[in-house]
Design a protein around this motif. Structure first.
Motif, PDB file in Angstrom:
ATOM      1  N   GLU A   1       9.348   3.798  48.965  1.00  0.00           N
ATOM      2  CA  GLU A   1       8.445   3.834  47.817  1.00  0.00           C
ATOM      3  C   GLU A   1       9.017   4.727  46.726  1.00  0.00           C
ATOM      4  O   GLU A   1       9.842   5.609  46.988  1.00  0.00           O
ATOM      5  CB  GLU A   1       7.060   4.344  48.227  1.00  0.00           C
ATOM      6  CG  GLU A   1       7.044   5.791  48.685  1.00  0.00           C
ATOM      7  CD  GLU A   1       5.666   6.274  49.118  1.00  0.00           C
ATOM      8  OE1 GLU A   1       4.706   5.492  49.022  1.00  0.00           O
ATOM      9  OE2 GLU A   1       5.560   7.443  49.548  1.00  0.00           O
TER      10      GLU A   1
ATOM     11  N   ARG B   1       6.554   1.937  42.859  1.00  0.00           N
ATOM     12  CA  ARG B   1       7.035   0.890  43.749  1.00  0.00           C
ATOM     13  C   ARG B   1       6.480   1.181  45.144  1.00  0.00           C
ATOM     14  O   ARG B   1       7.040   1.963  45.895  1.00  0.00           O
ATOM     15  CB  ARG B   1       8.561   0.880  43.755  1.00  0.00           C
ATOM     16  CG  ARG B   1       9.230  -0.330  44.419  1.00  0.00           C
ATOM     17  CD  ARG B   1       9.362  -0.165  45.924  1.00  0.00           C
ATOM     18  NE  ARG B   1      10.280  -1.140  46.510  1.00  0.00           N
ATOM     19  CZ  ARG B   1      10.392  -1.362  47.810  1.00  0.00           C
ATOM     20  NH1 ARG B   1       9.636  -0.684  48.682  1.00  0.00           N
ATOM     21  NH2 ARG B   1      11.254  -2.245  48.263  1.00  0.00           N
ATOM     22  N   PRO B   2       5.335   0.579  45.505  1.00  0.00           N
ATOM     23  CA  PRO B   2       4.776   0.832  46.830  1.00  0.00           C
ATOM     24  C   PRO B   2       5.561   0.104  47.915  1.00  0.00           C
ATOM     25  O   PRO B   2       6.264  -0.867  47.657  1.00  0.00           O
ATOM     26  CB  PRO B   2       3.353   0.282  46.717  1.00  0.00           C
ATOM     27  CG  PRO B   2       3.435  -0.764  45.652  1.00  0.00           C
ATOM     28  CD  PRO B   2       4.506  -0.326  44.697  1.00  0.00           C
ATOM     29  N   GLY B   3       5.436   0.608  49.130  1.00  0.00           N
ATOM     30  CA  GLY B   3       6.078  -0.049  50.267  1.00  0.00           C
ATOM     31  C   GLY B   3       5.830   0.731  51.538  1.00  0.00           C
ATOM     32  O   GLY B   3       5.547   1.919  51.508  1.00  0.00           O
TER      33      GLY B   3
ATOM     34  N   TRP C   1      12.136   9.021  45.059  1.00  0.00           N
ATOM     35  CA  TRP C   1      12.277   7.970  46.069  1.00  0.00           C
ATOM     36  C   TRP C   1      11.964   8.566  47.431  1.00  0.00           C
ATOM     37  O   TRP C   1      12.502   9.613  47.806  1.00  0.00           O
ATOM     38  CB  TRP C   1      13.692   7.396  46.080  1.00  0.00           C
ATOM     39  CG  TRP C   1      13.940   6.357  45.035  1.00  0.00           C
ATOM     40  CD1 TRP C   1      14.666   6.507  43.894  1.00  0.00           C
ATOM     41  CD2 TRP C   1      13.464   5.007  45.036  1.00  0.00           C
ATOM     42  NE1 TRP C   1      14.674   5.336  43.172  1.00  0.00           N
ATOM     43  CE2 TRP C   1      13.947   4.400  43.853  1.00  0.00           C
ATOM     44  CE3 TRP C   1      12.673   4.251  45.908  1.00  0.00           C
ATOM     45  CZ2 TRP C   1      13.672   3.080  43.530  1.00  0.00           C
ATOM     46  CZ3 TRP C   1      12.397   2.930  45.590  1.00  0.00           C
ATOM     47  CH2 TRP C   1      12.898   2.359  44.415  1.00  0.00           C
TER      48      TRP C   1
ATOM     49  N   VAL D   1       2.155   5.482  42.050  1.00  0.00           N
ATOM     50  CA  VAL D   1       3.160   4.870  42.915  1.00  0.00           C
ATOM     51  C   VAL D   1       3.743   3.682  42.158  1.00  0.00           C
ATOM     52  O   VAL D   1       3.100   2.645  42.008  1.00  0.00           O
ATOM     53  CB  VAL D   1       2.553   4.446  44.259  1.00  0.00           C
ATOM     54  CG1 VAL D   1       3.615   3.790  45.134  1.00  0.00           C
ATOM     55  CG2 VAL D   1       1.940   5.648  44.971  1.00  0.00           C
TER      56      VAL D   1
ATOM     57  N   GLY E   1       2.030   9.753  47.699  1.00  0.00           N
ATOM     58  CA  GLY E   1       2.755   8.674  48.364  1.00  0.00           C
ATOM     59  C   GLY E   1       1.969   8.056  49.502  1.00  0.00           C
ATOM     60  O   GLY E   1       1.061   8.664  50.067  1.00  0.00           O
TER      61      GLY E   1
END
Length: 263
Positions: free
Chosen positions: A84, A78-80, A104, A76, A47
């Protein structure tokens, strides 16, 4: 009794499972708790949110994991910076996935506007006032049930019905590093359907095809526990649910879908 110091030994391209991963159904197959914790460890390493918290872990168990070498790969999805989604897959031998984790993760920050919700502690007694017990249904003496110290405020490993249990690690997850409280929670939680079994281990199979863990905060401290109940559907399926807790109180819930048939 001499026990391995860890559930897994690092190798050049993955990890080697020790005898402490052996499950109750077959001495050549792992209990799902240790690989669940190993998948979590890999997801957190992959992550991008430094110091983040993992709040939901959804495991799909495609096939039993053999006791031996395993490999993991992560992506990953959904990166953020704040939220994420990390996916991690475990394989052994060929590249066919055996277990998959969808995790998540969120950033961690103090939130003075939303203090923790007070609630009664789920455990009827603390670990020091609970009964120590070992599972009697494992086919080998050194297996998963020896990886944790089990203490039961209510119910039993060896009798049917709902049960609650405290656990603390007797080993590390990966040799050479301490087991974190969240890793410990995952090693334990897949056993919820074992401690709250409604069927006889010798006459029925009730293996879970998934494990979902939802947390409102991370576990803390040396002891974590669960209060579990299994509900039979009467049609070849069942569900096990558990409230998860540490010494300070409830931290979340777990759920397992069980495939039931005569042995």
């Amino acid at each position: 009794m001499d026990l391995p110091a860890a559930l897994y030994e690092p190798t050049d391209d993955g990890y080697l499972a020790t005898a402490l991963t052996i499950g109750p159904w077959d001495a050549g197959l792992q209990h799902a708790g240790p690989p669940a914790a190993l998948l979590l460890r890999e997801a957190e390493r992959a992550g991008g949110i430094e110091g983040g918290q993992t709040v939901r872990l959804a495991y799909d168990i495609f096939a039993p994991v053999p006791v031996g070498p395993v490999r993991l790969r992560s992506s990953v999805v959904r990166p953020g910076r704040r939220i994420e989604l990390v996916e991690t897959v475990l394989t052994a031998g060929d590249e066919r996935p055996l277990m998959r984790l969808s995790a998540w993760r969120m950033r961690t920050r103090p939130d003075g506007a939303a203090p923790p919700t007070p609630a009664p502690h789920p455990a009827a007694a603390g670990p020091e006032d609970s009964r120590s017990e070992q599972a009697a249904f494992f086919s080998t003496d050194v297996a998963y049930h020896r990886a944790l110290d089990w203490r039961f405020p209510t119910g039993s490993f060896n009798a049917p019905g709902p049960a609650s249990a405290w656990t603390t690690p007797r080993c590390s997850l990966v040799a050479g590093e301490p087991m974190t409280p969240l890793q410990h929670l995952l090693v334990m939680t897949d056993a919820a359907s074992g401690i709250s079994a409604e069927l006889d281990w010798t006459t029925a199979t009730f293996a879970n095809v998934d494990l979902i863990v939802s947390l409102h905060r991370a576990p803390r401290g040396e002891w974590v526990g669960m209060d579990a109940v299994t509900t039979l559907g009467g049609s070849g399926a069942a569900q096990c649910t558990a409230v998860l807790f540490d010494a300070e109180g409830a931290i979340g819930r777990s759920a397992q879908s069980l495939f039931v048939e005569p042995r």
